[in-house]
Structure formats: C-alpha cells, structure tokens
Design a protein around this motif. Structure first.
Motif, short mmCIF file in Angstrom:
data_model
loop_
_atom_site.label_atom_id
_atom_site.label_comp_id
_atom_site.label_asym_id
_atom_site.label_seq_id
_atom_site.Cartn_x
_atom_site.Cartn_y
_atom_site.Cartn_z
N PHE A 188 -33.84 41.56 -13.55
CA PHE A 188 -35.03 41.18 -12.79
C PHE A 188 -34.70 40.06 -11.80
O PHE A 188 -35.10 40.11 -10.62
CB PHE A 188 -36.14 40.75 -13.74
N PHE A 189 -33.94 39.06 -12.25
CA PHE A 189 -33.61 37.94 -11.35
C PHE A 189 -32.60 38.37 -10.30
O PHE A 189 -32.61 37.84 -9.17
CB PHE A 189 -33.08 36.76 -12.17
N THR A 190 -31.72 39.32 -10.64
CA THR A 190 -30.80 39.86 -9.63
C THR A 190 -31.58 40.63 -8.56
O THR A 190 -31.27 40.53 -7.37
CB THR A 190 -29.78 40.80 -10.30
N PHE A 191 -32.60 41.35 -8.99
CA PHE A 191 -33.44 42.07 -8.03
C PHE A 191 -34.17 41.08 -7.12
O PHE A 191 -34.30 41.32 -5.90
CB PHE A 191 -34.45 42.94 -8.78
N ARG A 206 -34.03 40.86 -3.02
CA ARG A 206 -35.22 40.90 -2.16
C ARG A 206 -35.27 39.68 -1.24
O ARG A 206 -35.71 39.78 -0.09
CB ARG A 206 -36.48 40.94 -3.03
N GLN A 207 -34.82 38.54 -1.74
CA GLN A 207 -34.89 37.31 -0.94
C GLN A 207 -33.69 37.16 -0.01
O GLN A 207 -33.74 36.36 0.93
CB GLN A 207 -34.97 36.10 -1.88
N ASN A 208 -32.61 37.90 -0.28
CA ASN A 208 -31.40 37.79 0.55
C ASN A 208 -30.92 39.19 0.93
O ASN A 208 -29.86 39.66 0.47
CB ASN A 208 -30.29 37.04 -0.19
N PRO A 209 -31.68 39.89 1.78
CA PRO A 209 -31.32 41.28 2.13
C PRO A 209 -30.00 41.37 2.90
O PRO A 209 -29.37 42.44 2.92
CB PRO A 209 -32.50 41.74 2.98
N GLU A 210 -29.57 40.29 3.54
CA GLU A 210 -28.35 40.33 4.33
C GLU A 210 -27.17 39.69 3.62
O GLU A 210 -26.14 39.38 4.25
CB GLU A 210 -28.59 39.64 5.67
N ALA A 211 -27.28 39.48 2.34
CA ALA A 211 -26.20 38.84 1.58
C ALA A 211 -24.96 39.73 1.57
O ALA A 211 -25.05 40.96 1.45
CB ALA A 211 -26.66 38.57 0.15
N ASP A 212 -23.78 39.09 1.66
CA ASP A 212 -22.52 39.84 1.64
C ASP A 212 -21.91 39.80 0.25
O ASP A 212 -22.50 39.26 -0.70
CB ASP A 212 -21.56 39.29 2.69
N ALA A 213 -20.69 40.33 0.13
CA ALA A 213 -20.02 40.41 -1.16
C ALA A 213 -19.77 39.03 -1.75
O ALA A 213 -19.90 38.82 -2.97
CB ALA A 213 -18.71 41.17 -1.01
#
Length: 329
Positions: free
Chosen positions: A20-23, A27-34
C-alpha cells in the motif's frame, strides 16, 4: 504444524501493508526513476526492520512485561539509529526521497505507532477470547457444583417424608411415595447430565414432587399448582424452581393449622416466564427466612445463567411468604 494456507494468510496482510505504501509512493512520484525506487525500497526495508524489531522483540519482551522505561529507551535508540542510517543513505540532495534526520525519525515513529496499534488490537482480541473461554469454564464448574448441591437437599427431604410414613404404618402411602420417588430419581439423574431440559418435563417433575407432599400432608393443607401458556416447548436449566417449592413445604406447612396452604403458579407469555410460590406461615412460626442453601444457590444460578434477564422478588409478611420469579427466555 502450520499449513501453507495458514502461512499464506499470515504473510498476506504484511504484503498488502507494505505494498500500500509503495503504491502511494508511485502515485506521488509518477516520474521516479530506477534510482528513486532503489532508495525508496531501501527506506521501506529499514522501516520494516524497525517495525518488526518492535513487534516481535521489544513489545513481547519489554512492553507486555510492563518494563515500560526499558522499552521506551530501546525503541528510541532503535528508531534514532535507523533514522541516522537513513539520513546517511538518502541525503537531502536526492530530491523527494531525501529528508532530514528529524523527518526520518518521525516517519519511523509513525510506522511504529501504526503497526503497534494493530498488535495491541490483536493482543486484546486474543485475551478477550481467552477470558471468555475461562469464564465459560468457570460458569460450567459453578453450575455443576450448584446443581450437585440441589440433589442431596431434595433427596433428604423426600426420604425423610418416606421414613415418616413408614413409622406411622401408612404402608399404602409409603408404596406410592416409593414409586414416585423412583420417577423423581430417574429425572434427577437424566437432568444432571443436561444443561437444559424441556419445561414440560420440569413441570411433570414439580407435579410429582407436589403430589408427594400432598400424600404426606393428607388433608391438612390446601396445595395447588397451576400451569398456563405452555403452548410451545421451551427449554430451561433443570431444577430451577424446586428450591421455591421445597421452601414452601419446609417453612410454611410444618405447623398445625387449619388454614395452611401452598399455591404455585407457572405461566409463559411470549418469551417471558413467570413462576410464583406463595405459602402460609403458622402463627407459632417466625417469619420465613429470605435466605438459605436452596435460595442462595438459586440466586447464584440465576446470576450465572440469566444475567440482567431475571427478576426475583420476595415478600415476607406475618401471615404468608411469597416468591415471584420473572425470566426473559
């Protein structure tokens, strides 16, 4: 041994919790990279370490053993060290992943408080179930003891009546008493093994007992037992009314008087049961006591079996003694 299904049921809530927290992070960081995800899972992993150290070591070994100060110090130490490691591993320069020592500390405290609340609720539920089980076992034990105390008291009175008839050479009445006593004994043995009995069977038992007393007292008393409203079969605890009947004959009709009487009435109205016992008191007798082995045991049984669902009223005057019992079935 735990089955695979049982293990899966235990593990699934943990997977959903961290998932749930990973989701939320996604949602809060849609552009996050690897690299962002690597830093996030590192943070989540260290949070999980703190959470499980608290749940499976600190809480059971210190908090639940009431070592509150030691628990608090160890928890603060664990959280502080982990926050320091997080600060070094994900410095503020990494953007949204980075945070100050204080922010990491508060985030860890949040996870600890949240997961501890689940642990407390589960522990509370477990203790409540254990308490209910213990109370039920105690209830069964107490009821067995109280029921066992009723039998000897009743049998003593009946055998005493039989002995009186034999010594008076009333052989015909003595034989009738013996036959009815046999039926009563059979009922006592059967009912002692059951938690509930048919109300109709209990009524037949009371009628046999009253008929025995009629044989003993002959025409010296007005004895009546009225029953009404028994349209459907109702089940009740065995030997619930016999203490009232016994007391009426023991205290009210053991004196010479032309106006001796014992009147009993039992009725059922919807889901309510009413039982009334009223007996005369001889002029040479003191007031009938409002307590004794029979009535005290009955009060205890009613409290155990019908908590908040019964009302017992006793009226004790110079001329009569009256007991009224109201049960919510």
């Amino acid at each position: 041994m735990r089955t695979k299904a049982t293990k899966l049921l235990i593990i699934l809530p943990h997977i959903f919790f961290w998932g749930f927290f990973t989701f939320l992070f996604y949602r809060q960081n849609p552009e996050a990279d690897a690299q962002d995800y690597w830093n996030w899972f590192m943070i989540l992993g260290l949070c999980a370490v703190v959470v499980y150290v608290n749940l499976y070591i600190l809480l059971p070994k210190f908090f639940f053993l009431k070592k509150y100060l030691v628990y608090l110090l160890l928890l603060l130490l664990t959280v502080s060290l982990t926050a320091f490691v997080l600060k070094l591993s994900a410095p503020e320069s990494t953007g949204s992943i980075g945070a100050s020592f204080f922010q990491h500390f508060m985030n860890l405290i949040f996870f600890v408080v949240l997961t501890s609340s689940f642990k407390f609720f589960r522990e509370y539920s477990r203790k409540q179930k254990a308490l209910i089980k213990a109370e039920n076992e105690q209830l069964k034990t107490e009821l067995s003891i109280l029921k066992a105390q009723v039998h000897p008291h009743f049998l003593f009175n009946t055998l005493n009546n039989l002995y009186g008839l034999i010594t008076q050479n009333q052989n015909q009445k003595a034989s009738e008493v013996t036959l009815k006593l046999s039926d009563l004994m059979r009922y006592l043995l059967d009912s002692s093994k059951a938690e509930t009995v048919s109300l109709r069977a209990e009524i037949r038992f009371l009628e046999d007992y009253v008929s025995l007393e009629k044989i003993r007292l002959s025409k010296n008393a007005d004895i009546q037992f009225e029953v009404s409203g028994i349209d459907e079969d109702v089940f009740i605890p065995p030997l619930l009314f016999i203490p009232f009947v016994e007391n009426a004959f023991k205290h009210g009709l053991n004196t010479l008087s032309e106006e001796n009487y014992a009147h009993f009435a039992l009725s059922v109205q919807s889901n309510e049961l009413f039982f009334e016992a009223k007996n005369s008191l001889g002029n040479n007798l003191d007031k009938q006591p409002q307590s004794g082995t029979g009535l005290d045991n009955l009060r205890k049984r009613l409290h155990l079996i019908y908590p908040e669902k019964h009302q017992l009223d006793i009226e004790n005057t110079e001329t009569f003694f009256k007991v009224t019992l109201h049960l919510q079935l």
